[in-house]
Design a protein around this motif. Structure first.
Motif, PDB file in Angstrom:
ATOM      1  N   GLY A  63       0.817  -1.213   0.000  1.00 46.38           N
ATOM      2  CA  GLY A  63       0.000   0.000   0.000  1.00 46.38           C
ATOM      3  C   GLY A  63       0.850   1.262   0.000  1.00 46.38           C
ATOM      4  N   ILE A  64       1.918   1.258   0.798  1.00 48.60           N
ATOM      5  CA  ILE A  64       2.830   2.401   0.850  1.00 48.60           C
ATOM      6  C   ILE A  64       3.521   2.605  -0.492  1.00 48.60           C
ATOM      7  CG2 ILE A  64       4.984   3.244   1.883  1.00 48.60           C
ATOM      8  CD1 ILE A  64       4.075   1.854   4.494  1.00 48.60           C
ATOM      9  N   LEU A  65       3.997   1.515  -1.096  1.00 44.77           N
ATOM     10  CA  LEU A  65       4.660   1.622  -2.392  1.00 44.77           C
ATOM     11  C   LEU A  65       3.716   2.167  -3.465  1.00 44.77           C
ATOM     12  CD1 LEU A  65       6.757  -1.692  -2.631  1.00 44.77           C
ATOM     13  CD2 LEU A  65       7.589   0.612  -2.138  1.00 44.77           C
ATOM     14  N   HIS A 232      -0.575  13.187   1.992  1.00 44.47           N
ATOM     15  CA  HIS A 232      -1.866  12.924   2.635  1.00 44.47           C
ATOM     16  C   HIS A 232      -2.182  11.436   2.659  1.00 44.47           C
ATOM     17  CE1 HIS A 232      -6.191  12.886   3.285  1.00 44.47           C
ATOM     18  NE2 HIS A 232      -6.387  12.388   2.081  1.00 44.47           N
ATOM     19  N   LEU A 233      -2.003  10.768   1.496  1.00 40.46           N
ATOM     20  CA  LEU A 233      -2.313   9.339   1.422  1.00 40.46           C
ATOM     21  C   LEU A 233      -1.354   8.488   2.241  1.00 40.46           C
ATOM     22  CD1 LEU A 233      -3.211   9.005  -2.372  1.00 40.46           C
ATOM     23  CD2 LEU A 233      -4.789   8.957  -0.431  1.00 40.46           C
ATOM     24  N   LEU A 234      -0.079   8.889   2.258  1.00 38.80           N
ATOM     25  CA  LEU A 234       0.886   8.171   3.097  1.00 38.80           C
ATOM     26  C   LEU A 234       0.507   8.265   4.561  1.00 38.80           C
ATOM     27  CD1 LEU A 234       4.380   8.955   1.506  1.00 38.80           C
ATOM     28  CD2 LEU A 234       3.281   6.709   1.727  1.00 38.80           C
ATOM     29  N   SER A 235       0.153   9.460   4.981  1.00 37.53           N
ATOM     30  CA  SER A 235      -0.251   9.639   6.381  1.00 37.53           C
ATOM     31  C   SER A 235      -1.541   8.878   6.659  1.00 37.53           C
ATOM     32  CB  SER A 235      -0.424  11.127   6.688  1.00 37.53           C
ATOM     33  OG  SER A 235       0.777  11.830   6.473  1.00 37.53           O
ATOM     34  N   ALA A 367      -2.615  17.604   3.103  1.00 38.99           N
ATOM     35  CA  ALA A 367      -1.414  16.838   3.424  1.00 38.99           C
ATOM     36  C   ALA A 367      -0.918  17.166   4.832  1.00 38.99           C
ATOM     37  CB  ALA A 367      -0.320  17.142   2.398  1.00 38.99           C
ATOM     38  N   LEU A 368      -0.896  18.451   5.169  1.00 37.21           N
ATOM     39  CA  LEU A 368      -0.412  18.867   6.490  1.00 37.21           C
ATOM     40  C   LEU A 368      -1.225  18.228   7.611  1.00 37.21           C
ATOM     41  CD1 LEU A 368       1.295  20.642   8.375  1.00 37.21           C
ATOM     42  CD2 LEU A 368      -0.384  22.482   8.003  1.00 37.21           C
ATOM     43  N   PHE A 369      -2.535  18.275   7.490  1.00 37.98           N
ATOM     44  CA  PHE A 369      -3.397  17.734   8.551  1.00 37.98           C
ATOM     45  C   PHE A 369      -3.241  16.224   8.687  1.00 37.98           C
ATOM     46  CE2 PHE A 369      -6.464  21.457   7.615  1.00 37.98           C
ATOM     47  CZ  PHE A 369      -5.678  22.305   8.368  1.00 37.98           C
TER      48      PHE A 369
END
Length: 475
Positions: A63-65, A232-235, A367-369
């Motif tokens: 998922g991360i990749l 954002h998606l990584l977080s 992304a920040l949040f």
């Protein structure tokens, strides 16, 4: 046929359209994710919690990749489709070739640092290499999915996803029965074959549309929109699955397997939410384009009640679900299922507000949040898991989604200063219904109530949220 049936219930044009497409997406989600639930009895009997834990970390890693290799471009494709232009497939072609070439470079980079990744993930090298083999065809397939979703081709999306899930699952089971140990390899290989099949189908469908053409303006649009989304998606991935990696590091693969199984059961809630969300987003964009704010709010009320009712049912009957689906070796994870369900409800609420920022292409704060929420999740996990075990990970996920919802509401309401947004009042009744169900279930659990009595109490209590759901949706 379904469309005609829905019209007879007089649910309104917008809700009928939402449910019409949601039916396709949810059917696909139920069939694809449903295969995961149906096969849980097989996989949890063929794999020990330790082996299941290794598989869970592998899934998190893939998922991360996929997020990194995709550059957030699938979100940009969905947005560009609604721009007032006539060059969509030229735009798509530019992104196709960029993602393909960049992904090859990133694959080489991951191979160079494979030893460091091995030490961090604590899974076999073979699983790392399979994850790399999956990623490139997967991100290309996701670009095609983004186009189909924007074009409201829900049936095609559903068909492709179901095909992928069926092929990969059946192959995994066949291979697994031939193995005596390290059976997580069977699931990984099955997934790899399924993804490669989808990649081939994608190329077949896009053959007449993809041109060898890369335009700077198209890449600029996508990267400006998409790169903040990567963060954002990584977080978000950290919130969804990274806790399994941390559990594997701190307390072991057995606990990771227990947590992962409970998480999959709790994900029934997310299947419904995300299935409706895929239909909600294009309708939401269209209504904003037409400035029909009241239509959005009316539809949001009904949407929220549907999602909350699913949460209530799942909380009330989580014991039956886990007893039927998984081997008794995993049953101790029952206690965290309601926590995971409530977490996913707050995930749903946050998506209702983040879509306003997506529409205005204000993605940097998104992304920040998510970084803030993801960082909070990591910090709390490393702090609490050593002392309280994998149960702490469920609570930290709930806290993080709560923070994410609050931050995005503040952003839309006061930072972006959007005057007319979905009111928080929309979610008051759904939250009360969920907390009511959670409270009843907890009381029955701690009081050790006789099973038949407890079942009767739960069925009677289910009448209340069912009443609100039926009356508000038809109202």
């Amino acid at each position: 046929m379904i469309y005609k049936i829905l019209k007879k219930f007089n649910l309104g044009k917008d809700l009928t359209e939402l449910l019409k497409h949601s039916k396709n997406y949810i059917s696909a989600e139920v069939l694809t994710k449903g295969l995961a639930f149906i096969t849980l009895p097989i996989f949890t009997r063929l794999m020990s919690p330790d082996e299941y834990g290794v598989l869970s970390v592998f899934v998190s890693f893939t998922g991360i990749l996929a997020i990194i290799f995709g550059f957030g471009i699938r979100g940009a494709i969905g947005r560009y489709y609604y721009e007032d232009t006539d060059d969509f497939f030229e735009y798509f072609s530019s992104n196709f070739w960029f993602v393909l070439s960049a992904s090859i470079g990133l694959t080489v980079l991951v191979i160079i640092f494979r030893d460091e990744i091995y030490k961090f993930l604590n899974i076999p090298y073979g699983m790392i290499y399979i994850a790399l083999g999956i990623t490139i065809p997967q991100v290309i397939y996701q670009l095609y999915q983004a186009y189909l979703t924007a074009a409201k081709s829900s049936k095609k999306v559903a068909t492709l996803n179901v095909t992928y899930a069926f092929v990969s699952t059946v192959l995994a089971i066949i291979i697994m029965y031939q193995m005596s140990d390290e059976r997580y390899y069977a699931k990984a290989i099955g997934q790899a074959i399924g993804v490669i099949l989808m990649f081939g189908i994608t190329l077949w469908y896009l053959n007449d549309h993809i041109k060898f053409n890369v335009e700077k303006k198209h890449l600029k649009y996508s990267l400006v929109f998409g790169l903040p989304i990567v963060v954002h998606l990584l977080s978000q991935n950290i919130l969804n699955t990274f806790d399994q990696i941390i559990i594997n590091q701190l307390v072991g693969s057995r606990e990771t397997g227990l947590y992962s199984v409970a998480y999959k059961i709790g994900m029934i809630q997310n299947i419904i939410s995300m299935g409706i969300l895929k239909s909600w987003t294009p309708i939401f964009y269209e209504k904003l384009n037409e400035n029909k704010i009241s239509d959005i709010n009316d539809l949001a009320k009904k949407y929220a009640l549907i999602v909350s009712f699913v949460a209530v049912v799942l909380i009330f009957f989580s014991k039956e679900v886990i007893t039927i689906l998984v081997d008794k070796e995993y049953h101790e994870a029952l206690i965290i299922i309601p926590i995971i369900v409530v977490s996913y409800f707050f995930f749903f609420v946050y998506t209702m507000y983040v879509n306003y920022a997506f529409y205005q292409k204000k993605t940097k704060k998104i992304a920040l949040f998510t970084i803030i929420a993801g960082g909070l999740n990591i910090g709390l996990n490393y702090l609490l898991i050593p002392e309280y075990g994998y149960i702490a990970a469920a609570w930290t996920t709930l806290a993080s989604y709560g923070i994410l919802f609050i931050l995005h509401y503040i952003n839309v309401k006061w930072v972006l200063d959007i005057k007319e947004i979905t009111s928080l009042k929309v979610f008051v009744l759904p939250i009360i219904m969920i907390l009511f169900a959670w409270g009843i279930q907890h009381l029955l659990f701690i009081s050790n109530t006789e099973y038949n009595v407890g079942l009767l109490i739960r069925i009677v209590c289910l009448i209340i949220p069912a009443y609100f759901l039926i009356n508000r949706i038809k109202g």
